[in-house]
Motif scaffolding. Structure first.
Motif, PDB file in Angstrom:
ATOM      1  N   HIS A 176       0.855  -1.180   0.000  1.00  0.00           N
ATOM      2  CA  HIS A 176       0.000   0.000   0.000  1.00  0.00           C
ATOM      3  C   HIS A 176       0.893   1.233   0.000  1.00  0.00           C
ATOM      4  O   HIS A 176       1.857   1.306   0.780  1.00  0.00           O
ATOM      5  N   LEU A 177       0.584   2.187  -0.865  1.00  0.00           N
ATOM      6  CA  LEU A 177       1.375   3.406  -0.992  1.00  0.00           C
ATOM      7  C   LEU A 177       0.494   4.630  -0.817  1.00  0.00           C
ATOM      8  O   LEU A 177      -0.630   4.680  -1.308  1.00  0.00           O
ATOM      9  N   ALA A 178       1.030   5.629  -0.118  1.00  0.00           N
ATOM     10  CA  ALA A 178       0.341   6.907   0.047  1.00  0.00           C
ATOM     11  C   ALA A 178       1.245   8.021  -0.451  1.00  0.00           C
ATOM     12  O   ALA A 178       2.479   7.921  -0.369  1.00  0.00           O
ATOM     13  N   THR A 179       0.655   9.075  -0.973  1.00  0.00           N
ATOM     14  CA  THR A 179       1.416  10.231  -1.434  1.00  0.00           C
ATOM     15  C   THR A 179       1.588  11.209  -0.275  1.00  0.00           C
ATOM     16  O   THR A 179       0.617  11.588   0.373  1.00  0.00           O
ATOM     17  N   VAL A 180       2.841  11.594  -0.008  1.00  0.00           N
ATOM     18  CA  VAL A 180       3.147  12.483   1.109  1.00  0.00           C
ATOM     19  C   VAL A 180       3.980  13.665   0.616  1.00  0.00           C
ATOM     20  O   VAL A 180       4.419  13.700  -0.536  1.00  0.00           O
ATOM     21  N   GLY A 181       4.213  14.612   1.510  1.00  0.00           N
ATOM     22  CA  GLY A 181       4.908  15.836   1.122  1.00  0.00           C
ATOM     23  C   GLY A 181       6.392  15.835   1.416  1.00  0.00           C
ATOM     24  O   GLY A 181       7.028  16.894   1.371  1.00  0.00           O
ATOM     25  N   PHE A 182       6.993  14.673   1.733  1.00  0.00           N
ATOM     26  CA  PHE A 182       8.436  14.628   1.995  1.00  0.00           C
ATOM     27  C   PHE A 182       9.094  13.562   1.126  1.00  0.00           C
ATOM     28  O   PHE A 182       8.413  12.704   0.559  1.00  0.00           O
ATOM     29  N   ASP A 183      10.412  13.635   1.020  1.00  0.00           N
ATOM     30  CA  ASP A 183      11.169  12.739   0.144  1.00  0.00           C
ATOM     31  C   ASP A 183      11.392  11.401   0.835  1.00  0.00           C
ATOM     32  O   ASP A 183      12.294  11.254   1.662  1.00  0.00           O
TER      33      ASP A 183
END
Length: 278
Positions: A176-183
């Motif tokens: 499962h993958l989520a889009t986040v605001g950090f690298d």
């Protein structure tokens, strides 16, 4: 579960304070009123305001948590014994920076000064725009969407995929993958450093994800030719606010020049501090 982590996080903060790894600037007037410096400073240290907490287990009986600290101001990550799973007298913590450098803060067995030194390793980071959020199919791997298995994990909308490794017919992975605001690459590439201390391998994946793709859950199984089953599980439990200062003022940076000569200077000269912008 959420209440458990709040209580555990409080205990963790107390533990860090006792260890000297946490420096709180300001005076606590009460439990409700706190005057805290919430940015980097040479007096307080590098400031981290998020704790990324995973749980994991595998077929060997190993299980536990992985704590990784993140600064939303600087983009740095901090890894200490709560990430790699055991105390180490020689390494205090490792800090990764957005340029791909990893700074190892520790104590040297011999040498002049107070013995607190920082060494530098680095990894190559591709341009973010050149990386696909989910790796395209190639000769080794294929990500197959499973829309019906999408779910919210630790408050993050997470898309499910079957990870089909084309050269490992006896293996099975679901991610499962989520889009986040950090690298996120600064987490996954930690194990590439030539250090003894490592994250559980399930978090140091060989395949390359998008620069903002955070693994929120991963289940992996493999059966070898003798019928033995190997499995591992990883789940993001929470991303919580925290307060962690990593002191750096009394550390010496050790760098080796291309000609092989070793140079030393205060690490403060090599750090760009993230200051209060208000």
């Amino acid at each position: 579960m959420r209440g458990y982590y709040k209580k555990y996080r409080l205990n963790r903060v107390i533990q860090l304070a006792l260890l000297g790894g946490l420096m709180i600037c300001g005076t606590l007037a009460s439990a409700q009123e706190a005057d805290l410096t919430t940015y980097d400073s040479e007096e307080g240290g590098l400031y981290f305001d998020q704790a990324i907490i995973y749980s994991y287990s595998d077929h060997t009986g190993r299980s536990g948590e992985i704590w990784i600290y993140h600064s939303t101001c600087s983009g740095r990550f901090l890894f200490d014994h709560a990430a790699w799973g055991r105390e180490d007298e020689m390494i205090h913590y490792v800090i990764s920076q957005p340029d791909g450098s990893y700074l190892t803060f520790g104590t040297e067995a011999e040498g002049s000064g107070n013995g607190r030194v920082v060494t530098v390793d680095s990894v190559y980071l591709e341009s973010k725009v050149s990386i696909s959020p989910v790796p395209p199919k190639d000769a080794n791997i294929e990500f197959i969407p499973i829309p019906e298995a999408n779910e919210v994990i630790a408050g993050l909308e997470s898309r499910a995929y079957e990870v089909r490794k084309l050269k490992e017919a006896n293996g099975s992975e679901k991610i499962h993958l989520a889009t986040v605001g950090f690298d996120t690459r600064l987490i996954y590439l930690f194990n590439q450093q030539a250090k003894e201390l490592r994250l559980p391998q399930i978090l140091g994946q060989a395949f390359v994800l998008g620069a903002d793709q955070l693994i929120t859950q991963l289940e992996s199984t493999y059966t070898d030719s003798n019928g033995r089953v190997y499995w591992s599980k990883l789940k993001l439990e929470t991303i919580d606010p925290t307060t962690y200062w990593a002191p750096f003022a009394d550390y010496t940076l050790r760098e080796r020049a291309p000609d092989g000569k070793l140079s030393s200077r205060p690490v403060s000269e090599a750090l760009e501090l993230c200051q209060d912008t208000l």
